[in-house]
Design an enzyme around this catalytic site. Structure first.
Site, PDB file in Angstrom:
ATOM      1  NE  ARG A 131       2.327  -5.670  -8.425  1.00  0.00           N
ATOM      2  CZ  ARG A 131       3.428  -5.227  -8.218  1.00  0.00           C
ATOM      3  NH1 ARG A 131       3.730  -4.291  -9.113  1.00  0.00           N
ATOM      4  NH2 ARG A 131       4.048  -5.815  -7.474  1.00  0.00           N
ATOM      5  CB  THR A 174      10.667  -7.315   0.991  1.00  0.00           C
ATOM      6  OG1 THR A 174       9.363  -6.732   0.639  1.00  0.00           O
ATOM      7  CG2 THR A 174      10.208  -8.496   1.903  1.00  0.00           C
ATOM      8  CG  ASP A 189      -0.310  -3.492   4.734  1.00  0.00           C
ATOM      9  OD1 ASP A 189       0.515  -3.755   6.048  1.00  0.00           O
ATOM     10  OD2 ASP A 189       0.379  -3.984   3.607  1.00  0.00           O
ATOM     11  CG  LEU A 190      -4.052   1.310   8.461  1.00  0.00           C
ATOM     12  CD1 LEU A 190      -4.840   1.902   9.277  1.00  0.00           C
ATOM     13  CD2 LEU A 190      -4.024   1.775   6.784  1.00  0.00           C
ATOM     14  CE  LYS A 191       4.046  -2.795   5.215  1.00  0.00           C
ATOM     15  NZ  LYS A 191       2.764  -3.083   4.301  1.00  0.00           N
ATOM     16  CG  LEU A 192      -0.754   1.502  12.657  1.00  0.00           C
ATOM     17  CD1 LEU A 192      -1.772   1.485  13.883  1.00  0.00           C
ATOM     18  CD2 LEU A 192      -1.062   2.866  11.991  1.00  0.00           C
ATOM     19  CG  HIS A 193       7.412   2.977  13.449  1.00  0.00           C
ATOM     20  ND1 HIS A 193       8.534   2.443  12.684  1.00  0.00           N
ATOM     21  CD2 HIS A 193       7.602   3.112  14.499  1.00  0.00           C
ATOM     22  CE1 HIS A 193       9.678   2.837  13.303  1.00  0.00           C
ATOM     23  NE2 HIS A 193       9.156   3.129  14.355  1.00  0.00           N
ATOM     24  CG  ASP A 194       3.662   8.179  16.299  1.00  0.00           C
ATOM     25  OD1 ASP A 194       4.410   8.572  17.299  1.00  0.00           O
ATOM     26  OD2 ASP A 194       3.192   8.776  15.425  1.00  0.00           O
ATOM     27  CB  ILE A 195       5.117   7.488  20.967  1.00  0.00           C
ATOM     28  CG1 ILE A 195       4.080   8.466  20.728  1.00  0.00           C
ATOM     29  CG2 ILE A 195       6.373   8.468  20.857  1.00  0.00           C
ATOM     30  CD1 ILE A 195       3.874   9.518  21.978  1.00  0.00           C
ATOM     31  N   PRO A 196       4.190   4.607  21.844  1.00  0.00           N
ATOM     32  CG  PRO A 196       4.847   3.182  23.115  1.00  0.00           C
ATOM     33  CD  PRO A 196       5.243   4.521  22.371  1.00  0.00           C
ATOM     34  CE  LYS A 221      -1.396  -6.213   1.414  1.00  0.00           C
ATOM     35  NZ  LYS A 221      -0.955  -4.648   1.398  1.00  0.00           N
ATOM     36  NE  ARG A 252       4.126 -11.357  -8.725  1.00  0.00           N
ATOM     37  CZ  ARG A 252       3.776 -10.543  -7.524  1.00  0.00           C
ATOM     38  NH1 ARG A 252       2.996 -11.101  -6.748  1.00  0.00           N
ATOM     39  NH2 ARG A 252       3.824  -9.124  -7.503  1.00  0.00           N
TER      40      ARG A 252
HETATM   41  O1  C5P Z   1       1.118  -7.125  -6.240  1.00  0.00           O
HETATM   42  P1  C5P Z   1       1.786  -7.800  -5.435  1.00  0.00           P
HETATM   43  O2  C5P Z   1       1.327  -9.245  -5.194  1.00  0.00           O
HETATM   44  O3  C5P Z   1       3.273  -7.466  -5.542  1.00  0.00           O
HETATM   45  O4  C5P Z   1       1.240  -7.052  -3.869  1.00  0.00           O
HETATM   46  C1  C5P Z   1       2.065  -7.429  -2.827  1.00  0.00           C
HETATM   47  C2  C5P Z   1       1.447  -6.464  -1.530  1.00  0.00           C
HETATM   48  O5  C5P Z   1       2.180  -6.834  -0.455  1.00  0.00           O
HETATM   49  C3  C5P Z   1       1.282  -5.076  -1.845  1.00  0.00           C
HETATM   50  O6  C5P Z   1       0.184  -4.509  -1.288  1.00  0.00           O
HETATM   51  C4  C5P Z   1       2.523  -4.679  -1.084  1.00  0.00           C
HETATM   52  O7  C5P Z   1       2.451  -3.292  -0.646  1.00  0.00           O
HETATM   53  C5  C5P Z   1       2.359  -5.668   0.043  1.00  0.00           C
HETATM   54  N1  C5P Z   1       3.953  -5.756   0.717  1.00  0.00           N
HETATM   55  C6  C5P Z   1       4.956  -6.366   0.083  1.00  0.00           C
HETATM   56  N2  C5P Z   1       6.156  -6.590   0.633  1.00  0.00           N
HETATM   57  C7  C5P Z   1       6.222  -6.331   2.076  1.00  0.00           C
HETATM   58  C8  C5P Z   1       5.091  -6.026   2.806  1.00  0.00           C
HETATM   59  C9  C5P Z   1       3.797  -5.522   2.028  1.00  0.00           C
HETATM   60  O8  C5P Z   1       4.818  -6.523  -1.225  1.00  0.00           O
HETATM   61  N3  C5P Z   1       7.428  -6.468   2.589  1.00  0.00           N
END
Ligand code: C5P
Length: 231
Positions: free
Chosen positions: A210, A119, A64-71, A36, A180
């Site tokens: 991580r 989140t 993972d660019l999370k786009l959000h704008d007009i269509p 990603k 985790r």
């Molecule tokens: O290092 P870690 O396992 O916390 O990475 C989680 C990845 O998921 C990061 O790239 C973070 O930006 C992304 N992410 C997140 N929670 C979200 C959406 C994306 O942690 N709700």
């Protein structure tokens, strides 16, 4: 939906530069199905980072660019992304059904993944932007909206994945960050689940950063988590 034999994990390459991201990608691609690339790395290095991390491996990419704008603007951005050939591209479901539909229509061979509720937003923060009520209600509503507009995947927390699966049924790819392995440091993730639990609750693809990229040997860490999923 993911390569056979590889774990259903997307490793978040949240690296300071393209070289580090490429090194991590090379180490983990034998073990995981997807890597990603997020907004920060993409903005810092530009679209060329996609080729750097994919290298010769041809691994699947989650942009993972999370786009959000007009269509119209989102559709244009998706058309620009098509040449990078990611497997998944994220948009915000809060952009509305017309925006998600425009993204889906513009995508060529890309599964549009809609982010329901970040989140980082608690109930107070949601109230602040006019979404009152429990966050799970907003998550379910936005999940249904995005799927109705053609999104093939949803991003949600592992705490919500069972409810989202119940809402949208089978056939939609559910992607969960905040995963985790047992004993790993939660870092800044407030609500975490183990990889096994997230899959049992209905997730299809686990975003893990991580715990893998922060390990002394990211390849070994990825292999160990992947092996844990096969047991
Ligand atoms: O290092 P870690 O396992 O916390 O990475 C989680 C990845 O998921 C990061 O790239 C973070 O930006 C992304 N992410 C997140 N929670 C979200 C959406 C994306 O942690 N709700």
């Amino acid at each position: 939906m993911t390569s056979p034999g590889k774990a259903p994990i997307a490793v978040a390459l949240d690296a300071p530069d393209a070289e580090t991201a490429a090194r991590w990608a090379q180490a983990v691609v034998p073990h995981v199905a997807v890597v990603k690339v997020g907004l920060e790395l993409f903005c810092r290095t530009g679209p060329s980072v996609v080729q750097s991390v994919r290298g010769a491996s041809g691994t699947e990419l989650f942009l993972d660019l999370k786009l959000h704008d007009i269509p119209n603007t989102v559709a244009g951005a998706v058309r620009a992304v098509n040449r990078l050939k990611p497997r998944y591209l994220t948009v915000h479901a809060t952009g509305g059904a017309a925006m998600v539909r425009a993204a889906v229509a513009a995508a060529e061979g890309i599964t549009i993944a809609a982010v329901t509720v970040l989140t980082s937003m608690d109930d107070d923060a949601l109230e602040g932007v006019g979404l009152s009520g429990p966050s799970l209600d907003a998550v379910r509503r936005l999940a249904a909206l995005a799927v109705g507009a053609g999104a093939g995947a949803l991003v949600c927390s592992p705490m919500e994945v069972a409810a989202v699966r119940a809402e949208v049924g089978p056939g939609i790819v559910l992607i969960t960050p905040g995963v985790r392995p047992l004993g790993a440091d939660a870092q800044d993730q407030a609500r975490v689940a183990t990889p096994q639990q997230a899959l049992a609750d209905g997730a299809d693809l686990l975003v893990i950063g991580r715990p893998i990229t922060g390990a002394a040997d990211p390849g070994a860490a990825a292999a160990q988590i992947a092996a844990g999923l096969r047991r």
